[in-house]
Design an enzyme around this catalytic site. Structure first.
Site, PDB file in Angstrom:
ATOM      1  N   THR A   1       0.976  -1.402   0.407  1.00  0.00           N
ATOM      2  CA  THR A   1      -0.250   0.195   0.027  1.00  0.00           C
ATOM      3  C   THR A   1       0.311   1.655   0.454  1.00  0.00           C
ATOM      4  OG1 THR A   1       0.134  -0.361   2.335  1.00  0.00           O
ATOM      5  CG2 THR A   1      -1.771  -0.983   1.165  1.00  0.00           C
ATOM      6  N   TRP A   2       2.399   1.234  -0.474  1.00  0.00           N
ATOM      7  CA  TRP A   2       2.788   2.143  -0.486  1.00  0.00           C
ATOM      8  C   TRP A   2       2.462   3.409  -1.071  1.00  0.00           C
ATOM      9  CZ3 TRP A   2       9.448   2.564  -0.694  1.00  0.00           C
ATOM     10  CH2 TRP A   2       9.646   4.019  -0.651  1.00  0.00           C
TER      11      TRP A   2
ATOM     12  N   ASP B   1      -0.702  -5.393   3.392  1.00  0.00           N
ATOM     13  CA  ASP B   1       0.705  -4.857   4.551  1.00  0.00           C
ATOM     14  C   ASP B   1       0.753  -2.915   4.094  1.00  0.00           C
ATOM     15  OD1 ASP B   1       3.725  -4.855   5.170  1.00  0.00           O
ATOM     16  OD2 ASP B   1       3.301  -3.524   3.558  1.00  0.00           O
TER      17      ASP B   1
ATOM     18  N   TYR C   1       3.321   5.479   5.478  1.00  0.00           N
ATOM     19  CA  TYR C   1       3.194   5.800   4.165  1.00  0.00           C
ATOM     20  C   TYR C   1       1.850   6.658   4.203  1.00  0.00           C
ATOM     21  CZ  TYR C   1       4.585   1.357   3.401  1.00  0.00           C
ATOM     22  OH  TYR C   1       5.186  -0.241   3.284  1.00  0.00           O
TER      23      TYR C   1
ATOM     24  N   GLN D   1      10.161  -8.544   7.168  1.00  0.00           N
ATOM     25  CA  GLN D   1       9.812  -8.455   5.373  1.00  0.00           C
ATOM     26  C   GLN D   1      11.350  -7.595   5.630  1.00  0.00           C
ATOM     27  OE1 GLN D   1       7.044  -4.634   4.189  1.00  0.00           O
ATOM     28  NE2 GLN D   1       5.679  -6.656   5.275  1.00  0.00           N
TER      29      GLN D   1
ATOM     30  N   TYR E   1       9.106  -7.345  -0.383  1.00  0.00           N
ATOM     31  CA  TYR E   1       8.389  -6.297  -0.853  1.00  0.00           C
ATOM     32  C   TYR E   1       9.294  -5.855  -2.114  1.00  0.00           C
ATOM     33  CZ  TYR E   1      12.628  -2.870   1.971  1.00  0.00           C
ATOM     34  OH  TYR E   1      13.886  -2.393   2.206  1.00  0.00           O
TER      35      TYR E   1
HETATM   36  N1  LIG Z   1       9.049  -2.520   4.904  1.00  0.00           N
HETATM   37  C1  LIG Z   1       9.996  -2.110   3.707  1.00  0.00           C
HETATM   38  O1  LIG Z   1      11.115  -1.401   4.646  1.00  0.00           O
HETATM   39  C2  LIG Z   1       9.210  -1.706   2.452  1.00  0.00           C
HETATM   40  C3  LIG Z   1      10.035  -0.879   1.319  1.00  0.00           C
HETATM   41  C4  LIG Z   1       8.941  -1.130  -0.054  1.00  0.00           C
HETATM   42  C5  LIG Z   1       7.906  -1.725   0.133  1.00  0.00           C
HETATM   43  N2  LIG Z   1       7.119  -2.516   1.177  1.00  0.00           N
HETATM   44  C6  LIG Z   1       5.958  -3.193   1.475  1.00  0.00           C
HETATM   45  O2  LIG Z   1       5.569  -3.650  -0.054  1.00  0.00           O
HETATM   46  C7  LIG Z   1       5.283  -3.378  -0.788  1.00  0.00           C
HETATM   47  C8  LIG Z   1       5.055  -3.489  -2.447  1.00  0.00           C
HETATM   48  O3  LIG Z   1       6.503  -2.720  -2.663  1.00  0.00           O
HETATM   49  P1  LIG Z   1       6.478  -1.415  -3.750  1.00  0.00           P
HETATM   50  O4  LIG Z   1       5.143  -0.881  -3.544  1.00  0.00           O
HETATM   51  O5  LIG Z   1       7.377  -0.706  -3.550  1.00  0.00           O
HETATM   52  O6  LIG Z   1       7.108  -1.795  -5.167  1.00  0.00           O
HETATM   53  P2  LIG Z   1       6.112  -3.127  -5.682  1.00  0.00           P
HETATM   54  O7  LIG Z   1       5.670  -3.947  -5.685  1.00  0.00           O
HETATM   55  O8  LIG Z   1       7.463  -3.373  -6.368  1.00  0.00           O
HETATM   56  O9  LIG Z   1       5.744  -1.885  -7.155  1.00  0.00           O
HETATM   57  C9  LIG Z   1       4.928  -0.793  -7.422  1.00  0.00           C
HETATM   58  C10 LIG Z   1       4.985  -0.186  -8.630  1.00  0.00           C
HETATM   59  O10 LIG Z   1       4.808  -1.488  -9.607  1.00  0.00           O
HETATM   60  C11 LIG Z   1       3.976  -0.635 -10.544  1.00  0.00           C
HETATM   61  N3  LIG Z   1       2.718  -1.681 -11.198  1.00  0.00           N
HETATM   62  C12 LIG Z   1       2.245  -2.903 -10.253  1.00  0.00           C
HETATM   63  N4  LIG Z   1       1.717  -3.665 -10.654  1.00  0.00           N
HETATM   64  C13 LIG Z   1       2.460  -3.655 -12.183  1.00  0.00           C
HETATM   65  C14 LIG Z   1       1.795  -4.010 -13.367  1.00  0.00           C
HETATM   66  N5  LIG Z   1       1.074  -5.272 -13.219  1.00  0.00           N
HETATM   67  N6  LIG Z   1       2.316  -3.477 -14.397  1.00  0.00           N
HETATM   68  C15 LIG Z   1       2.967  -2.345 -14.018  1.00  0.00           C
HETATM   69  N7  LIG Z   1       3.268  -1.866 -13.654  1.00  0.00           N
HETATM   70  C16 LIG Z   1       2.832  -1.895 -11.724  1.00  0.00           C
HETATM   71  C17 LIG Z   1       2.979   0.194  -9.534  1.00  0.00           C
HETATM   72  O11 LIG Z   1       2.249   0.789 -10.200  1.00  0.00           O
HETATM   73  P3  LIG Z   1       0.519   1.401  -9.611  1.00  0.00           P
HETATM   74  O12 LIG Z   1      -0.217   1.346  -8.460  1.00  0.00           O
HETATM   75  O13 LIG Z   1      -0.152   3.110 -10.322  1.00  0.00           O
HETATM   76  O14 LIG Z   1       0.323   0.427 -10.545  1.00  0.00           O
HETATM   77  C18 LIG Z   1       3.643   0.921  -8.631  1.00  0.00           C
HETATM   78  O15 LIG Z   1       3.913   1.950  -8.827  1.00  0.00           O
HETATM   79  C19 LIG Z   1       4.628  -1.537  -0.819  1.00  0.00           C
HETATM   80  O16 LIG Z   1       3.350  -1.215  -1.800  1.00  0.00           O
HETATM   81  C20 LIG Z   1       5.024  -2.223   0.850  1.00  0.00           C
HETATM   82  O17 LIG Z   1       3.915  -1.955   1.238  1.00  0.00           O
HETATM   83  C21 LIG Z   1       8.270  -2.249   2.295  1.00  0.00           C
END
Ligand SMILES: NC(=O)c1ccc[n+]([C@@H]2O[C@H](COP(=O)([O-])OP(=O)(O)OC[C@H]3O[C@@H](n4cnc5c(N)ncnc54)[C@H](OP(=O)(O)O)[C@@H]3O)[C@@H](O)[C@H]2O)c1
Length: 277
Positions: free
Chosen positions: A19-20, A48, A53, A163, A191
């Site tokens: 959900t970031w 998550d 966020y 995580q 993540y």
């Molecule tokens: N614990 C930590 O420190 C930490 C750090 C980073 C992340 N996280 C968690 O992990 C989650 C996932 O990581 P993340 O958000 O960094 O990156 P991610 O899930 O690897 O990528 C998200 C990005 O990809 C795009 N996207 C998603 N599916 C797609 C598809 N099928 N085709 C094209 N683009 C796509 C999304 O855009 P749209 O939304 O516009 O589709 C968004 O810009 C976070 O949201 C958060 O909850 C935790």
């Protein structure tokens, strides 16, 4: 939906929703809410989020998305290191519960290590669990040395997950952290599993996915999903992309395809500091 078993014995969905940046743009809110609700309908019952966020906006959006169906959701939330003192953790959790409009968080994580001693954070987590405000707890972004230290502190033995950043282009944890977590039966939550969409531009992945008849996102997510003890939490605010991403669970990569990915995205050949996004 494939599940992963936590040390507590509870089985949780192996595919959840990140959900970031959700809730950042008012114009996107309707579609983001619809996406989270569709995910729950399709079995991606793990969400998550984190107090960090959008300064609480993502938690508020999640609260709205899960209203009336709290029992369907396994809710993961995180406390900021700057709040992770004994009293600060309890207060942060209570604020998060209010924003989420719920009485409990299923898994509450320390977002990364800050200056608060682990003993204080853990004492607060144990207290919150006894009070029923969280059902379990764990950590995020702890490397092997920190993980060993955390586990040695009172309460640390009940840690449910670490995580961490993990995807085809970020395999460093396979050197030492992942084997240690496996030895202790602590699953990883991967993540940024598509490297915040950057991985989707990688020509090697694009060509590989085309050969498999899948999209690059599906290929990258299927590689993680092939692992028994990894929970993957891609984020999207779009229903069509959510459907696409969930399509990664509809097929299994064959052994030759997995070998090909090993060749294209090799595992680490030595230790490197844990990376964070
Ligand atoms: N614990 C930590 O420190 C930490 C750090 C980073 C992340 N996280 C968690 O992990 C989650 C996932 O990581 P993340 O958000 O960094 O990156 P991610 O899930 O690897 O990528 C998200 C990005 O990809 C795009 N996207 C998603 N599916 C797609 C598809 N099928 N085709 C094209 N683009 C796509 C999304 O855009 P749209 O939304 O516009 O589709 C968004 O810009 C976070 O949201 C958060 O909850 C935790």
């Amino acid at each position: 939906m494939k599940t992963v078993t936590l040390p507590s014995g509870e089985r949780v969905p192996a595919f959840g929703m990140g959900t970031w940046h959700l809730g950042d743009h008012p114009a996107a809110r309707k579609e983001e809410l619809a996406t989270l609700r569709l995910g729950l309908d399709m079995g991606a019952r793990l969400i998550d989020t984190a107090e960090m966020y959008g300064g609480g906006r993502a938690e508020e959006l999640v609260g709205e998305a899960i209203a009336g169906r709290r029992q369907d959701v396994f809710l993961v939330d995180k406390v900021l290191p700057s709040n992770a003192s004994r009293r600060g953790t309890v207060a942060a959790c209570e604020r998060s519960l209010r924003r989420l409009k719920t009485d409990r968080i299923d898994l509450y994580l320390l977002h990364w290590r800050g200056s608060a001693p682990f003993s204080e954070t853990l004492a607060a987590l144990v207290e919150l669990q006894r009070a029923g405000k969280i059902r379990g707890y764990g950590v995020s972004n702890l490397d092997l040395v920190e993980m060993k230290e955390w586990r040695s502190v009172a309460g640390g033995e009940a840690t449910q997950t670490d995580q961490v950043l993990y995807n085809l282009s970020r395999r460093d944890i396979e050197w030492d952290l992942l084997p240690w977590l496996r030895q202790h039966r602590i699953p990883v939550m991967a993540y940024s599993p598509i490297e915040q969409a950057r991985l989707l531009e990688d020509p090697k992945l694009i060509a590989f996915a085309r050969q498999c008849g899948r999209t690059p996102a599906q290929a990258a997510l299927a590689w993680l999903s092939a692992k028994e003890d990894v929970i993957v939490i891609p984020k999207t605010g779009h229903r069509d992309r959510l459907r696409e991403n969930l399509g990664a669970l509809d097929f299994a990569l064959t052994p030759p395809q997995l070998s090909e990915l090993e060749r294209l995205f090799p595992p680490p050949s030595g230790p490197r500091p844990l990376q964070m996004l």
